[in-house]
Scaffold this motif. Structure first.
Motif, PDB file in Angstrom:
ATOM      1  N   PHE A 126       0.841  -1.192   0.000  1.00  0.00           N
ATOM      2  CA  PHE A 126       0.000   0.000   0.000  1.00  0.00           C
ATOM      3  C   PHE A 126       0.876   1.241   0.000  1.00  0.00           C
ATOM      4  CE2 PHE A 126      -2.912  -3.076   2.040  1.00  0.00           C
ATOM      5  CZ  PHE A 126      -3.998  -2.932   1.196  1.00  0.00           C
ATOM      6  N   GLN A 127       0.614   2.106  -0.963  1.00  0.00           N
ATOM      7  CA  GLN A 127       1.348   3.359  -1.070  1.00  0.00           C
ATOM      8  C   GLN A 127       0.336   4.484  -1.265  1.00  0.00           C
ATOM      9  OE1 GLN A 127       4.903   2.779  -0.972  1.00  0.00           O
ATOM     10  NE2 GLN A 127       4.861   4.908  -0.274  1.00  0.00           N
ATOM     11  N   ALA A 128       0.595   5.637  -0.655  1.00  0.00           N
ATOM     12  CA  ALA A 128      -0.315   6.775  -0.788  1.00  0.00           C
ATOM     13  C   ALA A 128       0.355   8.013  -0.217  1.00  0.00           C
ATOM     14  CB  ALA A 128      -1.630   6.514  -0.057  1.00  0.00           C
ATOM     15  N   ILE A 129      -0.221   9.160  -0.539  1.00  0.00           N
ATOM     16  CA  ILE A 129       0.221  10.395   0.081  1.00  0.00           C
ATOM     17  C   ILE A 129      -0.323  10.431   1.503  1.00  0.00           C
ATOM     18  CG2 ILE A 129      -1.757  11.882  -0.501  1.00  0.00           C
ATOM     19  CD1 ILE A 129       0.479  13.928  -1.488  1.00  0.00           C
ATOM     20  N   ASP A 130       0.152  11.342   2.341  1.00  0.00           N
ATOM     21  CA  ASP A 130      -0.326  11.451   3.722  1.00  0.00           C
ATOM     22  C   ASP A 130      -1.847  11.562   3.758  1.00  0.00           C
ATOM     23  OD1 ASP A 130       2.282  11.438   4.791  1.00  0.00           O
ATOM     24  OD2 ASP A 130       2.502  13.588   4.428  1.00  0.00           O
ATOM     25  N   THR A 137      -7.450   1.139   5.383  1.00  0.00           N
ATOM     26  CA  THR A 137      -7.679   0.065   4.414  1.00  0.00           C
ATOM     27  C   THR A 137      -7.240  -1.278   4.980  1.00  0.00           C
ATOM     28  OG1 THR A 137      -7.335   1.593   2.570  1.00  0.00           O
ATOM     29  CG2 THR A 137      -7.162  -0.755   2.099  1.00  0.00           C
ATOM     30  N   ILE A 138      -6.057  -1.310   5.562  1.00  0.00           N
ATOM     31  CA  ILE A 138      -5.540  -2.556   6.133  1.00  0.00           C
ATOM     32  C   ILE A 138      -6.479  -3.064   7.217  1.00  0.00           C
ATOM     33  CG2 ILE A 138      -3.644  -3.570   7.464  1.00  0.00           C
ATOM     34  CD1 ILE A 138      -1.804  -1.507   5.998  1.00  0.00           C
ATOM     35  N   ALA A 140      -9.710  -2.407   7.628  1.00  0.00           N
ATOM     36  CA  ALA A 140     -11.028  -2.782   7.118  1.00  0.00           C
ATOM     37  C   ALA A 140     -10.996  -4.055   6.287  1.00  0.00           C
ATOM     38  CB  ALA A 140     -11.600  -1.635   6.289  1.00  0.00           C
ATOM     39  N   VAL A 141      -9.984  -4.192   5.453  1.00  0.00           N
ATOM     40  CA  VAL A 141      -9.939  -5.310   4.501  1.00  0.00           C
ATOM     41  C   VAL A 141      -9.514  -6.616   5.153  1.00  0.00           C
ATOM     42  CG1 VAL A 141      -8.740  -6.168   2.453  1.00  0.00           C
ATOM     43  CG2 VAL A 141      -9.607  -3.824   2.499  1.00  0.00           C
ATOM     44  N   LEU A 142      -8.575  -6.536   6.084  1.00  0.00           N
ATOM     45  CA  LEU A 142      -8.020  -7.761   6.676  1.00  0.00           C
ATOM     46  C   LEU A 142      -8.607  -8.083   8.053  1.00  0.00           C
ATOM     47  CD1 LEU A 142      -4.306  -7.375   5.576  1.00  0.00           C
ATOM     48  CD2 LEU A 142      -6.090  -8.800   4.556  1.00  0.00           C
ATOM     49  N   GLU A 143      -9.708  -7.459   8.382  1.00  0.00           N
ATOM     50  CA  GLU A 143     -10.382  -7.767   9.639  1.00  0.00           C
ATOM     51  C   GLU A 143     -10.773  -9.243   9.660  1.00  0.00           C
ATOM     52  OE1 GLU A 143     -14.729  -6.827  11.530  1.00  0.00           O
ATOM     53  OE2 GLU A 143     -13.584  -5.097  10.810  1.00  0.00           O
ATOM     54  N   ALA A 304     -10.512  -5.331  -1.258  1.00  0.00           N
ATOM     55  CA  ALA A 304     -10.810  -6.646  -0.682  1.00  0.00           C
ATOM     56  C   ALA A 304     -11.160  -7.651  -1.769  1.00  0.00           C
ATOM     57  CB  ALA A 304     -11.958  -6.526   0.323  1.00  0.00           C
ATOM     58  N   ARG A 305     -11.949  -7.215  -2.747  1.00  0.00           N
ATOM     59  CA  ARG A 305     -12.343  -8.120  -3.824  1.00  0.00           C
ATOM     60  C   ARG A 305     -11.133  -8.557  -4.648  1.00  0.00           C
ATOM     61  NH1 ARG A 305     -17.611  -6.684  -6.986  1.00  0.00           N
ATOM     62  NH2 ARG A 305     -18.424  -7.787  -5.173  1.00  0.00           N
TER      63      ARG A 305
END
Length: 332
Positions: A126-130, A137-138, A140-143, A304-305
């Motif tokens: 996962f890469q993104a600006i601040d 995301t981590i 929510a998706v990997l819960e 997630a999909r």
């Protein structure tokens, strides 16, 4: 079913996975009998025997990203500015939140098989600006994913020890072993992003790193690690709102760093650096997926999909049970 509530099923079943072959017995004998001067040759022969079997049996899973995600075509110039960060794929918000639970269940079931099989691994970058939403995301998706089979590595400013090694050293140590899902919260791309924007190394140094990163990812892929790379794309206005929300909420102050306001002044420079990294490091074995991320519910569902579809295409299998186990009787 209306477009507003459509579901996307992009699973592309891979062929039935084979089993990695054991090293040839002659190689094992050679290792035991060989003098120290020839041990390297014996080890090389063993690697040569194992690697092709691993690659042939468990090659990279070819999966299209979920609808709404923009996959960067390898070899093509990519302009991040052309991606609408506010896109929602036409999904209904409430439906998408319910669909996320279904995708989580798929991930959980497939992760158990991957962990039991212990033949391959999955690395999710996962890469993104601040304020781009990596942490959310981590979470929510990997819960619900079994923590025994999943590791998350967050890369901050390099330590003294890390700076004394090559730039990829600290990342390679955190790649997932066989059977594991590994998550990079920020990643090896920091060394062509923040390093570039802040001028921490000379331009010839960071320019050379694109090729080294591609080599690194190819090595991982050929060693049995499937790589999914997600860039979470938000707009400048959305970042402003998220920063203001953190300032307004005392419970979020721990997440706010005044340095983020300084970094925001370099927005255009970061967008240019992101576009170059996406262009130069989207490869057939590890393409970049750009996710419109202004709407968190949409972001979570499509990621997630895509993860679930990828695991499905990898088709992990439970190992064969010991013969006769079903006839065993547990003594009183």
């Amino acid at each position: 079913m209306s477009k507003k509530h459509r579901k996307t099923d992009r699973r592309q079943k891979a062929g039935t996975a084979g089993v990695t072959k054991s090293p040839d017995r002659s190689v094992e004998d050679a290792r035991r009998k060989a003098p120290s001067s020839s041990l390297w040759a014996a080890a090389t022969a063993e690697i040569a025997g194992i690697a092709p079997a691993l690659i042939d049996a468990h090659g990279p899973a070819s999966v299209a990203a979920a609808d709404g995600i923009v996959t960067v075509a390898p070899g093509s110039r990519f302009d991040l500015a052309k991606v609408d960060a506010d896109a929602d794929g036409g999904f209904d918000k409430d439906w998408a939140k319910a669909a996320l639970a279904t995708e989580r269940t798929r991930i959980q079931a497939l992760q158990e098989k991957l962990y039991a099989e212990r033949q391959r691994s999955l690395l999710v970058v996962f890469q993104a600006i601040d304020t781009g939403g990596k942490d959310g995301t981590i979470r929510a998706v990997l819960e619900g994913v079994n923590p025994q089979g999943c590791t998350v590595a967050s890369f901050k400013v390099p330590s003294t020890e890390e700076r004394e090694h090559d730039f990829l050293w600290r990342y390679h140590q955190r790649t997932p072993g066989r059977g594991m899902i590994g998550v990079f919260n920020r990643s090896h791309y920091e060394d062509v992003l923040v390093v570039r924007v802040k001028g921490l190394v000379p331009e010839p140094v960071w320019q050379a790193r694109y090729g080294l990163i591609n080599d690194f990812e190819r090595l991982l892929t050929e060693s049995g690690t499937h790589i999914l790379k997600f860039f979470l794309h938000i707009s400048k206005d959305e970042q402003k709102q998220r920063l203001e929300a953190r300032i307004a909420n005392p419970d979020k102050h721990w997440k706010f760093d005044p340095a983020d306001l300084v970094e925001r002044k370099s927005w255009d420079a970061y967008q240019a650096a992101f576009s170059d990294a996406l262009t130069r490091c989207s490869t057939p074995h590890a393409p970049w997926h750009v996710v419109p991320a202004n709407r968190k519910w949409f972001r979570n569902l499509v990621i997630a999909r895509t993860i679930a579809d990828t695991l499905d295409a990898m088709d992990p299998q439970f190992p064969e049970a010991v013969a006769g186990i079903a006839d065993l009787v547990v003594p009183d």
